[in-house]
Design an enzyme around this catalytic site. Structure first.
Site, PDB file in Angstrom:
ATOM      1  N   HIS A 152       6.032  -0.167  -8.175  1.00 18.23           N
ATOM      2  CA  HIS A 152       4.617   0.229  -8.287  1.00 18.23           C
ATOM      3  C   HIS A 152       4.222   1.198  -7.174  1.00 18.23           C
ATOM      4  O   HIS A 152       3.657   2.261  -7.439  1.00 18.23           O
ATOM      5  CB  HIS A 152       3.743  -1.030  -8.245  1.00 18.23           C
ATOM      6  CG  HIS A 152       2.286  -0.772  -8.381  1.00 18.23           C
ATOM      7  ND1 HIS A 152       1.615  -0.875  -9.577  1.00 18.23           N
ATOM      8  CD2 HIS A 152       1.357  -0.388  -7.475  1.00 18.23           C
ATOM      9  CE1 HIS A 152       0.353  -0.586  -9.403  1.00 18.23           C
ATOM     10  NE2 HIS A 152       0.153  -0.283  -8.124  1.00 18.23           N
ATOM     11  N   GLU A 153       4.530   0.825  -5.933  1.00 22.90           N
ATOM     12  CA  GLU A 153       4.116   1.696  -4.810  1.00 22.90           C
ATOM     13  C   GLU A 153       4.866   3.022  -4.868  1.00 22.90           C
ATOM     14  O   GLU A 153       4.304   4.079  -4.588  1.00 22.90           O
ATOM     15  CB  GLU A 153       4.347   1.009  -3.463  1.00 22.90           C
ATOM     16  CG  GLU A 153       3.702  -0.359  -3.308  1.00 22.90           C
ATOM     17  CD  GLU A 153       2.255  -0.446  -3.738  1.00 22.90           C
ATOM     18  OE1 GLU A 153       1.538   0.566  -3.640  1.00 22.90           O
ATOM     19  OE2 GLU A 153       1.830  -1.528  -4.205  1.00 22.90           O
ATOM     20  N   MET A 211       0.833  -1.203   0.000  1.00 19.86           N
ATOM     21  CA  MET A 211       0.000   0.000   0.000  1.00 19.86           C
ATOM     22  C   MET A 211       0.866   1.250   0.000  1.00 19.86           C
ATOM     23  O   MET A 211       1.798   1.383   0.796  1.00 19.86           O
ATOM     24  CB  MET A 211      -0.922  -0.042   1.236  1.00 19.86           C
ATOM     25  CG  MET A 211      -1.815   1.158   1.380  1.00 19.86           C
ATOM     26  SD  MET A 211      -2.998   1.300   0.011  1.00 19.86           S
ATOM     27  CE  MET A 211      -3.130   3.078  -0.106  1.00 19.86           C
ATOM     28  N   GLU A 212       0.485   2.174  -0.887  1.00 18.40           N
ATOM     29  CA  GLU A 212       1.319   3.336  -1.205  1.00 18.40           C
ATOM     30  C   GLU A 212       1.136   4.525  -0.267  1.00 18.40           C
ATOM     31  O   GLU A 212       1.392   5.667  -0.680  1.00 18.40           O
ATOM     32  CB  GLU A 212       1.015   3.785  -2.639  1.00 18.40           C
ATOM     33  CG  GLU A 212      -0.374   4.431  -2.860  1.00 18.40           C
ATOM     34  CD  GLU A 212      -1.437   3.474  -3.378  1.00 18.40           C
ATOM     35  OE1 GLU A 212      -1.311   2.259  -3.152  1.00 18.40           O
ATOM     36  OE2 GLU A 212      -2.414   3.952  -3.991  1.00 18.40           O
ATOM     37  N   GLU A 260      -4.481   3.257 -10.855  1.00 10.93           N
ATOM     38  CA  GLU A 260      -3.953   1.884 -10.892  1.00 10.93           C
ATOM     39  C   GLU A 260      -3.519   1.460 -12.296  1.00 10.93           C
ATOM     40  O   GLU A 260      -2.433   0.900 -12.471  1.00 10.93           O
ATOM     41  CB  GLU A 260      -4.959   0.897 -10.297  1.00 10.93           C
ATOM     42  CG  GLU A 260      -5.228   1.105  -8.801  1.00 10.93           C
ATOM     43  CD  GLU A 260      -3.972   1.057  -7.933  1.00 10.93           C
ATOM     44  OE1 GLU A 260      -2.909   0.627  -8.422  1.00 10.93           O
ATOM     45  OE2 GLU A 260      -4.050   1.475  -6.754  1.00 10.93           O
TER      46      GLU A 260
HETATM   47  N1  B3K Z   1      -3.547   0.733  -3.749  1.00 10.85           N
HETATM   48  C1  B3K Z   1      -3.292  -0.528  -3.103  1.00 10.85           C
HETATM   49  C2  B3K Z   1      -4.431  -1.472  -3.160  1.00 10.85           C
HETATM   50  C3  B3K Z   1      -5.435  -1.275  -2.117  1.00 10.85           C
HETATM   51  C4  B3K Z   1      -6.440  -2.408  -2.151  1.00 10.85           C
HETATM   52  C5  B3K Z   1      -7.579  -2.192  -1.232  1.00 10.85           C
HETATM   53  N2  B3K Z   1      -8.414  -3.358  -1.133  1.00 10.85           N
HETATM   54  C6  B3K Z   1      -2.090  -1.200  -3.644  1.00 10.85           C
HETATM   55  C7  B3K Z   1      -1.689  -0.821  -5.017  1.00 10.85           C
HETATM   56  O1  B3K Z   1      -2.399  -0.963  -5.990  1.00 10.85           O
HETATM   57  O2  B3K Z   1      -0.626  -0.292  -5.142  1.00 10.85           O
HETATM   58 ZN    ZN Z   2      -1.475   0.399  -7.222  1.00  8.49          ZN
END
Ligand code: B3K
Ligand code: ZN
Length: 868
Positions: A296-297, A262-263, A319
Site C-alpha cells: 500500500h505505502e 505513512m508513505e 486512498e
Molecule cells: N496516508 C497514511 C494515513 C495518514 C493518516 C493520518 N491520520 C497512511 C496510508 O493510508 O497509507
Molecule cells: Zn494510504
C-alpha cells in the site's frame, strides 16, 4: 471549551494565495527543544500582500523576509499572518518544538529513543509555520543535526547529498528531494538502528537501494518486509507499468505510531507491527498484513505522491485507489477469493455500520472539523469498492488506459476525484455521469431482487428495486449506477447464456433506476440465480432464496466467492430465525440439511483449505448487529454461541479428522501452508467447545513451533474459556513480557476474554510491564479489543463497560486525541441498543462533551452523535 472548533466545507475550496517553490529546512534536534529553521521561496499568486500560514503548538523564535527581521505579523493559536509582503520573497522562520513532550504523535516526536515525524494530514504545522495544504508543492532540502553517538542515522526524503561533523559530538546530514511535494509527505528520522539492505533494479535499469531500519536486535524480523517491498516494486511494473523514481527507498519501523504506516516520499515510516515478523513472533495474518501495508505505502508513490490531492476532501482519490491497488496486489500474489471474502467482510461489517452511524459520510466528504477523523473505512474501503466498480464497468484494459491518461494529465500535480473519473471516462468512452453520484452520496443502498419465470415464453425476469435510506448528514438519496453481476444456472449446474432482445448480454447488469426490469430470453428451465457475484457493488442484497437454492449455490456456483456468499446467506437465515426464537423463548434450531451442507464443504478434497476455512467460519457479532436497526445483544450472543456449539457437536468427527490431517511439521509462509493452518485454526475454534477441546488446545500449544499455531491454541482457549487458559496466558507472558509487540496478542486476548470478570482482568493487565496507554498499539489491543470485540461485557447492563471507556477516553483526549477518536466509535452507535443502555452511553458522551479541553477530534464525533 472556549470556542467550538469550526468546520471546513468542500464547496469553499480556494486556490492558494501564494506558492512555495523551494523550502530549505534545518533541524537542530534536542529532546525537549528542537530548533527548526525554514527558508522558503514564496511567490504571490493572487492580489494579496498578506500570507496566512498554519502553525500549532509552536514557539516562534523569529521571522524574516528577504533578510530583514519582519514585524508586520499577527499570531494566533492556529496561524501566523504576515502582512505587507512583496510579490516574491525569501521567508525565514525559526521555531522551537518539544518532541519529547509530544504524546499526540503528530509533527516531530520521539518514539522510544528515536526522533520521527508524522505529518499527514496536518502535522507539518506542528513543525513550522507553513502553507500546510496538499496543493502547495515545493522542493524540499533538509539538514538534520543531532548527537552522533545517540543518533548515528539521520534520514529525510530524497537523496543524501552531503554530511559532516559539528561541534559537541554532533553531526549532520543533508537530504534533497527532487520531486516537489506537499508538506504532508515530509519526513525525518534520527536514531540508532539495525539496517537490512538490499536493492532492486527497475525494468528500465535504475538501481534502487532498499533500506529497512529496525530497532537494534530486530534484524531477524525484517526479512518479510523486504521481500514484500521487492514484490511490490515488481508487481507495480507488471500490472500498472509504474516504476520507482528515486535512487533510494527507506522504511523505518517505530513502536509509537497512530496508524499503520505513512508513505512519505522515499522515507516511509511504519508502525513496527507492519514490519517486524518472524515465525516465532508473528502469525500468518501478521505476515499477510505486512505484505499488504508495505505494498500500500509503496503504491502511494504514484497514487498519492506523484499525483496528490488538491484538498483533503479528495482523500479517497489517493486512498480508495491505493487500497484497490493493494487488494489487487494481495490477490495476484495469494488467493483472490480469500482476499475478496475478507475485504467484503470489512465492508459488510464495520463499513456498513459506519454508514448507519452519526459519522456517516460520502467517500468524498463535504464537511470536516478534524481531518484525522476522515481516515475512515468509508474513504478507504468503500472508496476502493468505487474504484473496483469502475474496473468492473470498464474492464482491465480500459481501466489501465484510464490510469495512463490520469498520469499523463496529472503527474506532478494535486488533483481531484473528478479528474480521476474524467480520465477513466475519456480513456474508455464509458459514460460515468450517473456513476459519479457514488462520490457524493453516503449510505448503504439496498437492492431488493425478485424473479419470475414464464414457462411458455421461456423468459426469466429479474426485477431489481434500489433504495438508499437517509443517513445522518444527508436526507435525500437518488438512484445510483450499480453494476450487478449475475449468473443463471440450470438445476444440474450448467450456466445459462444471458440473452436480451435477441442478443447475448454480459453478466454485469446496469442498474440505474429505482425500479429495473431485466427479461432474459431462451431460458429453457426455471433457473437458480447467483446475484451480486464478487460483491460487484457495496450494497445490501435482498432475495428470497430457499435453503435448497443456497445449498445448490454453495456447491455449484462457478466462482468461490459466490459459494461462500451462499453459505453466509444460509447461516444468516438461521441466525435471524433463532434470534426470534430466543426472543420468544423457543429452542435453537438448525436443519439437518444445513449441517450436511457444511459437512460437505469440510470434507471436500477439491477445495483449497484456505477457502474451506472461510466457508465454515461464522459471521461475528458486529456483522450480525449490522442487520438490525435495534440490536438485541444478548440474543445475538446466545444464538452465535448455540450455532457454534451445534455445528461443533454435529461435525465433531469431521472437524477432528480435518484438524489432524492438516498438521504440518515445518512452518513457511507459502499460501498452501497458510491455508492448512487457517483451516486447522477454524476447526479448533469449534472443537474447543467439545469434550476434547482442552486436550487438543494444550497439545497444540505445547507442540507449536510457530506463533500462528500458538495463537490458534490460545484464541480457542480464550473463546471457549477452557481450563488451560490461565496457564497458557501466564506461560506466554513469562516468555514475551519484554516485547510489547508480541504482548499485543496477549492483551487482545485479555480484551476479548468472555469471562465475567474481564474488566478487572483488563485493569490488572494495564499494570503489566509491557503496557502503556501512551502506546497506541497497546491501547488498541487491550482497550480497543474490549470495546469492539467483547460485546457482551462491554455492553454489560450495569454500565461499567461504558464507564471504563469514558475514563480511558478522558485520559487519551489530553495525551493522544487521534487514538481517543478511533476508540470512541462503538459509543457513537448507542441508538442501536435498548433504552437503558442508550441512557448509560449518552451519559458518558455528555460527560466528554462537558470537558474544558475537549480536543476537536472528539468534539466532532461527540457532538454529531448527540445531535441525531
Ligand atoms: N496516508 C497514511 C494515513 C495518514 C493518516 C493520518 N491520520 C497512511 C496510508 O493510508 O497509507
Ligand atoms: Zn494510504
Amino acid at each position: 471549551m472556549a470556542h467550538n472548533p469550526q468546520a471546513k466545507f468542500r464547496k469553499d475550496y480556494q486556490s492558494p494565495s501564494h506558492l512555495i517553490s523551494d523550502i530549505d529546512l534545518t533541524f537542530d534536534l534536542h529532546d525537549t527543544a528542537s530548533i527548526i529553521t525554514a527558508v522558503s521561496s514564496v511567490t504571490q499568486q493572487k492580489e494579496s500582500s498578506t500570507l496566512v500560514l498554519d502553525g500549532e503548538n509552536l514557539k516562534l523564535v523569529s521571522v524574516s523576509v528577504n533578510g530583514q527581521p519582519w514585524e508586520s505579523f499577527e499570531q494566533s493559536d492556529t496561524n501566523l499572518t504576515l502582512n505587507d509582503l512583496p510579490k516574491e520573497f525569501e521567508l525565514v522562520i525559526v521555531t522551537d518544538v518539544d518532541p519529547e513532550g509530544n504524546s499526540a504523535l503528530e509533527g516531530l516526536y520521539k518514539s522510544g529513543g528515536a526522533f520521527c515525524t508524522q505529518c499527514e494530514a496536518e502535522g507539518f504545522r506542528r513543525i513550522t509555520y507553513y502553507m500546510d495544504r496538499p496543493d502547495v508543492l515545493a522542493k524540499f532540502t533538509t539538514t538534520v543535526i543531532a548527537d552522533k553517538a545517540v543518533y548515528p542515522f539521520l534520514l529525510s526524503n530524497g537523496n543524501r547529498v552531503d554530511e559532516g561533523e559539528a561541534e559537541n559530538g554532533r553531526h549532520w546530514v543533508k537530504w534533497q528531494d527532487p520531486h516537489p511535494k506537499p508538506a504532508y509527505l515530509f519526513a525525518l528520522v534520527a536514531g540508532d538502528f539495525d539496517v537490512l539492505r538490499d536493492d532492486y533494479t527497475t525494468k528500465s535499469g535504475r538501481k534502487v537501494d532498499l533500506e529497512i531500519f529496525v530497532d537494534k536486535g530486530n534484524l531477524d524480523r525484517a526479512g518479510h518486509a523486504m521481500v514484500s517491498l521487492i514484490n511490490s516494486m515488481k508487481w507495480d511494473e507488471d500490472r500498472f507499468d509504474l516504476e520507482y523514481d528515486l535512487d533510494i527507498y527507506m522504511i523505518v519501523a517505530v513502536d509509537f505510531f497512530n496508524m499503520g504506516a505513512m508513505e512519505n516520499k522515499g522515507l516511509n515510516i511504519f508502525n513496527s507491527k507492519f514490519v517486524l515478523a518472524n515465525d516465532q513472533t508473528a502469525t500468518d495474518t501478521d505476515y499477510l498484513g505486512i505484505e499488504a501495508v508495505i505494498g500500500h505505502e509503496y503504491f502511494h508513490n504514484w497514487t498519492g505522491n506523484r499525483v496528490t490531492c488538491r484538498d483533503w476532501f479528495q482523500l479517497s482519490l489517493k486512498e480508495g485507489l491505493t487500497v484497490f491497488r493493494d487488494q489487487e496486489f494481495s490477490s495476484d500474489l495469494g488467493s483472490r477469493s480469500v482476499n475478496r471474502i475478507n475485504n467484503v467482510r470489512t465492508i459488510r461489517g464495520p463499513q456498513f455500520a459506519e454508514d448507519a452511524s452519526p459519522m456517516s459520510h460520502p467517500i468524498r466528504p463535504e464537511k470536516v472539523i478534524e481531518m484525522n477523523n476522515f481516515y475512515t473505512l468509508t474513504v478507504y474501503e468503500k472508496g476502493s469498492e468505487i474504484i473496483r466498480m469502475m474496473h468492473t464497468l470498464l474492464g482491465e484494459t480500459n481501466f489501465q488506459k484510464g490510469m495512463k491518461l490520469y498520469f499523463e494529465r496529472h503527474d506532478g500535480t494535486a488533483a481531484t476525484c473528478e479528474d480521476f473519473v474524467l480520465s477513466m471516462e475519456d480513456a474508455s468512452g464509458v459514460d460515468l455521469s450517473q456513476f459519479r453520484l457514488w462520490y457524493s452520496q453516503s449510505g448503504t443502498p439496498t437492492l431488493v431482487v425478485t424473479s419470475s419465470y414464464d414457462e411458455d415464453a421461456k423468459t426469466y425476469t429479474l426485477k431489481v428495486v434500489q433504495s438508499t435510506p437517509p443517513t445522518h448528514e444527508q436526507e435525500d438519496k437518488q438512484p445510483l449506477h450499480i453494476p450487478l453481476d449475475i449468473e443463471l444456472y440450470t438445476q444440474s449446474g450448467d450456466v445459462i447464456e444471458l440473452q436480451c432482445n435477441g442478443n447475448a448480454v454480459r453478466n454485469v447488469l446496469d442498474v440505474k433506476d429505482s425500479e429495473n426490469t431485466f427479461v432474459f430470453e431462451n431460458v429453457s428451465v426455471r433457473p437458480i440465480p447467483s446475484l451480486l457475484r464478487e460483491f460487484s457493488a457495496p450494497v445490501k442484497l435482498e432475495y428470497d432464496y430457499s435453503d435448497e437454492e443456497l445449498i445448490f449455490l454453495m456447491v455449484n456456483a462457478r466462482n468461490e466467492f459466490s459459494r461462500w456468499d451462499a453459505g453466509q446467506m444460509l447461516l444468516a437465515k438461521y441466525i435471524r430465525t433463532n434470534i426470534l426464537n430466543v426472543q420468544q423463548g423457543q429452542p435453537f434450531e438448525l436443519s439437518a440439511g444445513v449441517v450436511d451442507a457444511f459437512r460437505g464443504v469440510l470434507l471436500s478434497d477439491s477445495l483449497d483449505p484456505a477457502f474451506i476455512a472461510e466457508m465454515i467460519a461464522l459471521p461475528n457479532h458486529n456483522e450480525v448487529f449490522g442487520w438490525y436497526a435495534r440490536v438485541d445483544i444478548d440474543a445475538v450472543a446466545s444464538v452465535l454461541k448455540s450455532m457454534k456449539l451445534t455445528l461443533a457437536v454435529e461435525l465433531e468427527d469431521e472437524l477432528a479428522a480435518v484438524y489432524h490431517s492438516h498438521a504440518q511439521a515445518e512452518y513457511n509462509v507459502e499460501h498452501a501452508s497458510i491455508g492448512k493452518r487457517t483451516l486447522r485454526k477454524v476447526c479448533l475454534g469449534y472443537l474447543a467447545f467439545t469434550e476434547q477441546g482442552n486436550d487438543l488446545v494444550v497439545a497444540l500449544y505445547e507442540s507449536s513451533n510457530n506463533m500462528t499455531d500458538t495463537m490458534a491454541a490460545m484464541g480457542a482457549a480464550n473463546a471457549a474459556q477452557l481450563e488451560c487458559r490461565e496457564s497458557l496466558m501466564s506461560d506466554y507472558s513469562d516468555k514475551w513480557k519484554h516485547d510489547g509487540l508480541v504482548m499485543d496478542k496477549w492483551f487482545a486476548l485479555q480484551g476479548t476474554n468472555p469471562d465475567e470478570n474481564v474488566l478487572d482482568k483488563i485493569k490488572e493487565s494495564m499494570n503489566h510491564q509491557a503496557f502503556s496507554l501512551k502506546n497506541p498499539n497497546r491501547t488498541r489491543n487491550l482497550v480497543g479489543a474490549f470495546l469492539n470485540q467483547n460485546p457482551v461485557h462491554f455492553h454489560d447492563k450495569s454500565g461499567k463497560g461504558y464507564e471504563f471507556a469514558g475514563e480511558i477516553l478522558r485520559e487519551l483526549n489530553s495525551s493522544n486525541p487521534q487514538v481517543a477518536s478511533r476508540l470512541i466509535d462503538p459509543l457513537l452507535k448507542y441508538r442501536l441498543y435498548d433504552e437503558a443502555r442508550q441512557a448509560l452511553i449518552k451519559k458518558e458522551l455528555e460527560s466528554l462533551k462537558a470537558m474544558d479541553n475537549l480536543a476537536k477530534d472528539l468534539f466532532e464525533k461527540v457532538t454529531k452523535a448527540l445531535e441525531v
